[in-house]
Design a protein around this motif. Sequence first.
Motif, PDB file in Angstrom:
ATOM      1  N   ALA A 177      44.261 -35.798  49.182  1.00  0.00           N
ATOM      2  CA  ALA A 177      45.686 -35.747  49.538  1.00  0.00           C
ATOM      3  C   ALA A 177      45.887 -35.912  51.042  1.00  0.00           C
ATOM      4  O   ALA A 177      46.825 -36.609  51.477  1.00  0.00           O
ATOM      5  N   PHE A 178      45.026 -35.293  51.866  1.00  0.00           N
ATOM      6  CA  PHE A 178      45.134 -35.450  53.324  1.00  0.00           C
ATOM      7  C   PHE A 178      44.878 -36.898  53.736  1.00  0.00           C
ATOM      8  O   PHE A 178      45.547 -37.430  54.635  1.00  0.00           O
ATOM      9  N   PHE A 179      43.910 -37.553  53.105  1.00  0.00           N
ATOM     10  CA  PHE A 179      43.621 -38.954  53.426  1.00  0.00           C
ATOM     11  C   PHE A 179      44.806 -39.839  53.088  1.00  0.00           C
ATOM     12  O   PHE A 179      45.232 -40.672  53.901  1.00  0.00           O
ATOM     13  N   LEU A 180      45.353 -39.692  51.880  1.00  0.00           N
ATOM     14  CA  LEU A 180      46.493 -40.502  51.477  1.00  0.00           C
ATOM     15  C   LEU A 180      47.713 -40.202  52.338  1.00  0.00           C
ATOM     16  O   LEU A 180      48.497 -41.110  52.665  1.00  0.00           O
ATOM     17  N   SER A 181      47.894 -38.935  52.724  1.00  0.00           N
ATOM     18  CA  SER A 181      49.021 -38.572  53.601  1.00  0.00           C
ATOM     19  C   SER A 181      48.854 -39.197  54.982  1.00  0.00           C
ATOM     20  O   SER A 181      49.848 -39.550  55.633  1.00  0.00           O
ATOM     21  N   THR A 182      47.608 -39.327  55.443  1.00  0.00           N
ATOM     22  CA  THR A 182      47.351 -39.997  56.720  1.00  0.00           C
ATOM     23  C   THR A 182      47.793 -41.454  56.648  1.00  0.00           C
ATOM     24  O   THR A 182      48.409 -41.979  57.589  1.00  0.00           O
ATOM     25  N   LEU A 183      47.475 -42.124  55.533  1.00  0.00           N
ATOM     26  CA  LEU A 183      47.943 -43.497  55.344  1.00  0.00           C
ATOM     27  C   LEU A 183      49.469 -43.551  55.354  1.00  0.00           C
ATOM     28  O   LEU A 183      50.065 -44.473  55.915  1.00  0.00           O
ATOM     29  N   SER A 184      50.110 -42.559  54.738  1.00  0.00           N
ATOM     30  CA  SER A 184      51.563 -42.515  54.695  1.00  0.00           C
ATOM     31  C   SER A 184      52.160 -42.396  56.093  1.00  0.00           C
ATOM     32  O   SER A 184      53.118 -43.095  56.442  1.00  0.00           O
ATOM     33  N   LEU A 185      51.587 -41.510  56.909  1.00  0.00           N
ATOM     34  CA  LEU A 185      52.078 -41.343  58.271  1.00  0.00           C
ATOM     35  C   LEU A 185      51.872 -42.617  59.074  1.00  0.00           C
ATOM     36  O   LEU A 185      52.739 -43.003  59.883  1.00  0.00           O
ATOM     37  N   SER A 186      50.747 -43.291  58.865  1.00  0.00           N
ATOM     38  CA  SER A 186      50.476 -44.535  59.592  1.00  0.00           C
ATOM     39  C   SER A 186      51.451 -45.626  59.189  1.00  0.00           C
ATOM     40  O   SER A 186      51.974 -46.364  60.040  1.00  0.00           O
ATOM     41  N   ILE A 187      51.705 -45.757  57.900  1.00  0.00           N
ATOM     42  CA  ILE A 187      52.635 -46.769  57.413  1.00  0.00           C
ATOM     43  C   ILE A 187      54.050 -46.482  57.905  1.00  0.00           C
ATOM     44  O   ILE A 187      54.794 -47.381  58.296  1.00  0.00           O
ATOM     45  N   LYS A 197      61.185 -44.096  63.534  1.00  0.00           N
ATOM     46  CA  LYS A 197      62.165 -43.018  63.678  1.00  0.00           C
ATOM     47  C   LYS A 197      62.063 -41.994  62.550  1.00  0.00           C
ATOM     48  O   LYS A 197      62.571 -40.879  62.684  1.00  0.00           O
ATOM     49  N   SER A 198      61.434 -42.372  61.438  1.00  0.00           N
ATOM     50  CA  SER A 198      61.291 -41.465  60.298  1.00  0.00           C
ATOM     51  C   SER A 198      59.956 -40.730  60.300  1.00  0.00           C
ATOM     52  O   SER A 198      59.686 -39.956  59.381  1.00  0.00           O
ATOM     53  N   LEU A 199      59.124 -40.971  61.323  1.00  0.00           N
ATOM     54  CA  LEU A 199      57.782 -40.388  61.329  1.00  0.00           C
ATOM     55  C   LEU A 199      57.824 -38.866  61.348  1.00  0.00           C
ATOM     56  O   LEU A 199      57.090 -38.210  60.602  1.00  0.00           O
ATOM     57  N   LEU A 200      58.668 -38.294  62.191  1.00  0.00           N
ATOM     58  CA  LEU A 200      58.737 -36.836  62.275  1.00  0.00           C
ATOM     59  C   LEU A 200      59.210 -36.237  60.957  1.00  0.00           C
ATOM     60  O   LEU A 200      58.683 -35.213  60.501  1.00  0.00           O
ATOM     61  N   LYS A 201      60.192 -36.879  60.301  1.00  0.00           N
ATOM     62  CA  LYS A 201      60.665 -36.392  58.999  1.00  0.00           C
ATOM     63  C   LYS A 201      59.552 -36.446  57.958  1.00  0.00           C
ATOM     64  O   LYS A 201      59.400 -35.526  57.150  1.00  0.00           O
ATOM     65  N   GLN A 202      58.775 -37.523  57.983  1.00  0.00           N
ATOM     66  CA  GLN A 202      57.689 -37.645  57.010  1.00  0.00           C
ATOM     67  C   GLN A 202      56.618 -36.593  57.268  1.00  0.00           C
ATOM     68  O   GLN A 202      56.050 -36.022  56.320  1.00  0.00           O
ATOM     69  N   PHE A 203      56.341 -36.305  58.531  1.00  0.00           N
ATOM     70  CA  PHE A 203      55.365 -35.260  58.871  1.00  0.00           C
ATOM     71  C   PHE A 203      55.855 -33.895  58.379  1.00  0.00           C
ATOM     72  O   PHE A 203      55.079 -33.121  57.799  1.00  0.00           O
ATOM     73  N   ILE A 204      57.122 -33.604  58.586  1.00  0.00           N
ATOM     74  CA  ILE A 204      57.677 -32.335  58.108  1.00  0.00           C
ATOM     75  C   ILE A 204      57.581 -32.258  56.588  1.00  0.00           C
ATOM     76  O   ILE A 204      57.274 -31.199  56.013  1.00  0.00           O
ATOM     77  N   ALA A 205      57.805 -33.384  55.908  1.00  0.00           N
ATOM     78  CA  ALA A 205      57.707 -33.416  54.448  1.00  0.00           C
ATOM     79  C   ALA A 205      56.280 -33.125  53.990  1.00  0.00           C
ATOM     80  O   ALA A 205      56.070 -32.436  52.983  1.00  0.00           O
ATOM     81  N   THR A 207      60.200 -51.537  39.458  1.00  0.00           N
ATOM     82  CA  THR A 207      61.078 -50.458  39.004  1.00  0.00           C
ATOM     83  C   THR A 207      61.554 -49.543  40.122  1.00  0.00           C
ATOM     84  O   THR A 207      62.355 -48.649  39.888  1.00  0.00           O
ATOM     85  N   GLY A 208      61.026 -49.704  41.330  1.00  0.00           N
ATOM     86  CA  GLY A 208      61.515 -48.905  42.446  1.00  0.00           C
ATOM     87  C   GLY A 208      60.988 -47.487  42.488  1.00  0.00           C
ATOM     88  O   GLY A 208      61.723 -46.562  42.874  1.00  0.00           O
ATOM     89  N   VAL A 209      59.723 -47.285  42.094  1.00  0.00           N
ATOM     90  CA  VAL A 209      59.119 -45.957  42.189  1.00  0.00           C
ATOM     91  C   VAL A 209      58.093 -45.972  43.314  1.00  0.00           C
ATOM     92  O   VAL A 209      57.611 -47.024  43.734  1.00  0.00           O
ATOM     93  N   THR A 210      57.734 -44.794  43.778  1.00  0.00           N
ATOM     94  CA  THR A 210      56.871 -44.669  44.946  1.00  0.00           C
ATOM     95  C   THR A 210      55.404 -44.512  44.553  1.00  0.00           C
ATOM     96  O   THR A 210      55.073 -44.181  43.419  1.00  0.00           O
ATOM     97  N   PHE A 211      54.541 -44.736  45.520  1.00  0.00           N
ATOM     98  CA  PHE A 211      53.099 -44.507  45.390  1.00  0.00           C
ATOM     99  C   PHE A 211      52.845 -43.057  45.823  1.00  0.00           C
ATOM    100  O   PHE A 211      53.094 -42.708  46.960  1.00  0.00           O
ATOM    101  N   PRO A 212      52.350 -42.180  44.923  1.00  0.00           N
ATOM    102  CA  PRO A 212      52.171 -40.765  45.286  1.00  0.00           C
ATOM    103  C   PRO A 212      51.364 -40.593  46.562  1.00  0.00           C
ATOM    104  O   PRO A 212      50.310 -41.203  46.737  1.00  0.00           O
ATOM    105  N   PHE A 213      51.864 -39.766  47.455  1.00  0.00           N
ATOM    106  CA  PHE A 213      51.261 -39.391  48.734  1.00  0.00           C
ATOM    107  C   PHE A 213      51.322 -40.498  49.787  1.00  0.00           C
ATOM    108  O   PHE A 213      51.165 -40.208  50.971  1.00  0.00           O
ATOM    109  N   VAL A 214      51.518 -41.758  49.412  1.00  0.00           N
ATOM    110  CA  VAL A 214      51.390 -42.864  50.355  1.00  0.00           C
ATOM    111  C   VAL A 214      52.749 -43.394  50.814  1.00  0.00           C
ATOM    112  O   VAL A 214      52.951 -43.661  51.998  1.00  0.00           O
ATOM    113  N   SER A 215      53.687 -43.551  49.900  1.00  0.00           N
ATOM    114  CA  SER A 215      54.989 -44.127  50.256  1.00  0.00           C
ATOM    115  C   SER A 215      55.743 -43.244  51.241  1.00  0.00           C
ATOM    116  O   SER A 215      55.616 -42.012  51.230  1.00  0.00           O
ATOM    117  N   ASN A 216      56.539 -43.876  52.073  1.00  0.00           N
ATOM    118  CA  ASN A 216      57.422 -43.150  52.977  1.00  0.00           C
ATOM    119  C   ASN A 216      58.558 -42.529  52.170  1.00  0.00           C
ATOM    120  O   ASN A 216      59.214 -43.210  51.387  1.00  0.00           O
TER     121      ASN A 216
END
Length: 593
Positions: free
Chosen positions: A239-249, A256-264, A538-547
């Motif tokens: 989960a930490f690895f995939l979240s790192t990819l999410s923050l990078s993306i 401008k959304s990086l801080l919000k994603q980090f808080i999430a 269908t407009g769904v997200t990739f768990p842990f990776v999508s913004n």
Amino acid sequence: MRSIESYISEMEKWLNQFINFVVSHPLVGTWYTGIARFLFPILALMILSRAIRSLLKVPHAPELWAQLNMPNGGSVMLSRWENIIGRSTFADVVVNYPTISRQHAALIRDENEVWQVHDLDSKGGTAVNGKPVKGSTQVKVGDTISLGGVPLVLLPLTLEEEELQQSRRQKEKPSSLWPSFFWLTIFQVLACLQLIITSTDTVTLTVPLVFLAFTLIMWIYYAALRVSRCVGFEMETIAFFLSTLSLSITASSAPKSLLKQFIAVILGLLLFLILGIFLRNLDRIKKIRWQMAACAIGLLAITVILGQVKNGAANWISLGSFSFQPSELAKICYIFAGSATLDRLFRRRNIRLFILLTGICILCLALMGDFGTAAIFFVTFVVISYLRSGDFATISLICGGAVFAGFLLLKFKPYISNRFAAWGHVWEYTSTTGYQQTRTMSAAASGGLFGLGSGEGWLRYISAANTDLVFGMLCEEWGLIIAVLAVLAIITLAIFAVRACRVGRSSYYTIAACAASALFVFQTSLNVFGSVDILPLTGVTFPFVSNGGSSMMSAWGLLAFLKATDTRENASFAIRRFAPKRTRKEAMPYEKN
């Protein structure tokens, strides 16, 4: 003492000096990107290989809680808290006597080590110490349980059996994962530098501060659980690895959304911990199941009333500058309410109530126009329903009805079918309905095996690139190797859940873990295959990776259900520790001759 402002000011000075150096020496950035893009897949393999191998290689020795002394002098070990006793070969304890029903009774243990026997409307009846059982009654160690006149005696494990179980379970300790955390830290540092180098015109302190804070929180989490003697961190590493990819993306496509994603991510981690600890107590779970069902309906109903349309679906609620998707959190509530302990499965009305809950949830999602999430809920419903009832014929009938309802929907709501008109041949609609997917496939192909480098891609300028089309961004900026590893990580979580469920303590943990893993896999499939035109978009997200904050919190919350089914000794904070070993004197009254 120096103030925080002075530290920030000094960091800004260093950052500006670094940016000026990169700008004045452009070859430095080029060489760094060229080297880093080959290092990232190697580091990703080193991070994930240890975690994946540890999750998949360890055989799960069943936990033993007591034993039933049989009429022929033998004994049967009870490896679950919930045990069906009967003549059926599918029973947990098979007692093959003609007076015993196929599913005669259930013997259930609670958190306080109290056993109860439930009669399952058997023909021969159930008695405890000669007293007939009507419904259920408590069973103490040494009591005789009569099933259709066949006596069984509940006994504890012998001291030798406890010692043997302890030695077996000690052999399946998880691998030490501090090397994976170390390599992940290197990965995060290199990713942060890459983002700074490729965004010299807009770079701020947010990027280094977010990555620094995330790395610190990751290590604090690891240290805190090691102090509490927990040793299994494979799921969190993934989960930490995939979240790192999410923050990078997010930093690359929407800085401008990086801080919000980090808080999430932090809120998701807290939700993971709280829910995991809460899942320890089955009695507590039973008490709030209906509240969680009401919460799932409430979240979706509020969205139907107040939801705002984004990307064709009215599934967003905005509060000023803050917006979120209640349907993501409703997934957690839905699985929490839908999973059931064995004593709940005795009551057939509960499955009917669960079907009603599912119907209301899917109706709300249909009214929002969020058919991707509706499909996810339906697949989760099928998994839970089959595990709860085992009635394949009924589930097949429900699936057939759902398909028929889908065709009716397409007929009377033709605008919905227009969304899928380009499916399978998007290259014929490159400027209209196939615009996003054709760009996604082109960008993914340009990334090759190793990617162009974080922040170097152009797909980020396409709408929904970091959410619905995030697999394309992964392929373009990080390369096909890392993109495939991200998918493999999700599949690994599902395989582990299925393997762990074979020795699950309760049907609740088994059903919840299988439902959560099925949701992960199906949602990932919709995101990955939809972006490359194998499935409709269908407009769904990739768990842990999508913004997306709601999606991130939902993914961490669902991970708690998988963590709760991990019964390896000291490998999960979601289960309580082993009771202290008994002495020979304590064990003597019940030792077999």
